[in-house]
Design an enzyme around this catalytic site. Sequence first.
Site, short mmCIF file in Angstrom:
data_model
loop_
_atom_site.label_atom_id
_atom_site.label_comp_id
_atom_site.label_asym_id
_atom_site.label_seq_id
_atom_site.Cartn_x
_atom_site.Cartn_y
_atom_site.Cartn_z
N ARG A 322 10.88 -7.00 -2.79
CA ARG A 322 11.51 -7.88 -1.79
C ARG A 322 11.56 -7.29 -0.37
NH1 ARG A 322 16.01 -9.78 -1.80
NH2 ARG A 322 15.32 -11.85 -1.17
N CYS A 352 1.26 4.51 -2.31
CA CYS A 352 0.45 4.94 -1.17
C CYS A 352 0.21 3.81 -0.18
CB CYS A 352 -0.86 5.51 -1.68
SG CYS A 352 -0.53 6.91 -2.74
N1 LLP Z 1 13.78 -24.54 -8.35
C1 LLP Z 1 12.55 -24.42 -7.82
C2 LLP Z 1 11.63 -25.55 -7.96
C3 LLP Z 1 12.18 -23.25 -7.15
O1 LLP Z 1 10.98 -23.15 -6.63
C4 LLP Z 1 13.11 -22.17 -7.05
C5 LLP Z 1 12.75 -20.93 -6.36
C6 LLP Z 1 14.37 -22.34 -7.63
C7 LLP Z 1 14.67 -23.53 -8.27
C8 LLP Z 1 15.42 -21.28 -7.58
O2 LLP Z 1 15.84 -20.99 -6.29
P1 LLP Z 1 17.09 -20.02 -6.03
O3 LLP Z 1 18.31 -20.71 -6.53
O4 LLP Z 1 16.82 -18.75 -6.76
O5 LLP Z 1 17.09 -19.83 -4.57
N2 LLP Z 1 10.91 -14.36 -4.58
C9 LLP Z 1 11.74 -14.88 -3.51
C10 LLP Z 1 12.40 -16.18 -3.89
C11 LLP Z 1 11.43 -17.26 -4.28
C12 LLP Z 1 12.07 -18.55 -4.72
C13 LLP Z 1 11.08 -19.48 -5.30
N3 LLP Z 1 11.59 -20.71 -5.84
C14 LLP Z 1 12.76 -13.82 -3.14
O6 LLP Z 1 12.75 -12.73 -3.70
O7 LLP Z 1 13.57 -14.04 -2.24
#
Ligand code: LLP
Length: 428
Positions: A322, A352
């Site tokens: 992240r 690296c």
């Molecule tokens: N529903 C859908 C259709 C989504 O695409 C996502 C997240 C969620 C629910 C859940 O969202 P949350 O409640 O967790 O915000 N890797 C990134 C975050 C990517 C989120 C992708 N979609 C990070 O580390 O910040």
Amino acid sequence: MDHFEFRGGELYCEDVPLARIAETVGTPVYVYSTATLERHFQVLRDALTAAGVTGAGGGPPLIAFAVKANSNVAVLATLARLGAGADTVSEGEIRRALAAGVPPEKIVFSGVGKTEAEIAFALKAGVAEINVESEPEMATVSRVARGLGVRAQVAIRVNPDVAAGGHAKIATGKSENKFGVSFAEAERLYAKASNDAGLRPVGVACHIGSQITDLAPMEAAFSKMRGLVERLRAEGMNVERLDLGGGLGVPYFNQPEPPSPADYAAMIARAMKGLDVAFAFEPGRMIAANAGVLVSEVIHVHVRPEGRRFLVIDAGMNDLIRPAMYDAFHDIRPLKPREDEPEVYDVVGPICETGDTFTRDRRLPPLQAGDLIAFMSAGAYGAVMSSEYNSRLLVPEVLVKGDQFAVIRPRPTYEDMLALERPAPWLG
Ligand code: LLP
């Protein structure tokens, strides 16, 4: 609120000193708190229920945990026992949810690029609904369903075209993003689906982004979704469900405070007042982020002649991507902080690449080789995004409950890592 706290100068997860886990399992290692996972789920469900935001038959709304945030089966099982469903985006995630005991009727299958094989798998498993993201996908779902002799329950995912703030790489609700269809298209597709022998449209869905700390764009999007439900019903269509996605931000220390679940629930109740529909949610981060930490050991401190101090640790960007990917801030806490004057460090991993920098110029209690630190708020989008880059072993995961802990994903061995590969016959 989470269950990571200092007791007698030492960081604990519930009733287990994190250092004890590091000693037993080695580092780097992810550690999750059962009590925190449970609390976050319950706080959200209670807030929604108290605000009158209900699900089918006036019961609690479906809270389908976004498996992408943390897909460990033990974590999913912890939530499933409380009644959580699962928001999934691949066959792998559906399989994990089923393995964790999530009933298929609480599994939502989302994602912009579902393959025919995945759609068939989901239909055979009997998932609650497939959130359809485009017209070609809807045609595929219909074809696969007819082939199987079933009617696929679908929700149309709408892209409400609102900017929700947050990092550009995780915004999903603008029309330039690949997710969902416009309101006009949604109406047309809903009508089309209603007349399709392979489809049974059950509702509409949206998800506008992640780590959202301002309720205003959400409310704007949700009001538009409400309007859509009302228009569809006025046209005589049956709309049973409204899936409002996830996206609620969490406190990442030092970062803008997110709205509370109670404020979020009140906003939804306001926007949806009088609308009789079964609500569903897909939270990931707000349940898992502050329920997990990544524990790492300091390898050494490298001080440059001009004074820059590199804290070189045994976790890398392959274990927690992240900061490298989104410039994300994670609070760093030594497990046994010394009380001397803080020092300023660049915290870096062994990979690296210069991008393998967790933070620059961070003031921390003085640290030395062998000390243990924890990256806080790492329970969502942590282990799930890890890799073997630089041929480092995949990071293990541990779940704590009270004074017990269990390794819920062991660290593979180097033999395990090599066993996944095969020689090419011509290489002898
Ligand atoms: N529903 C859908 C259709 C989504 O695409 C996502 C997240 C969620 C629910 C859940 O969202 P949350 O409640 O967790 O915000 N890797 C990134 C975050 C990517 C989120 C992708 N979609 C990070 O580390 O910040």
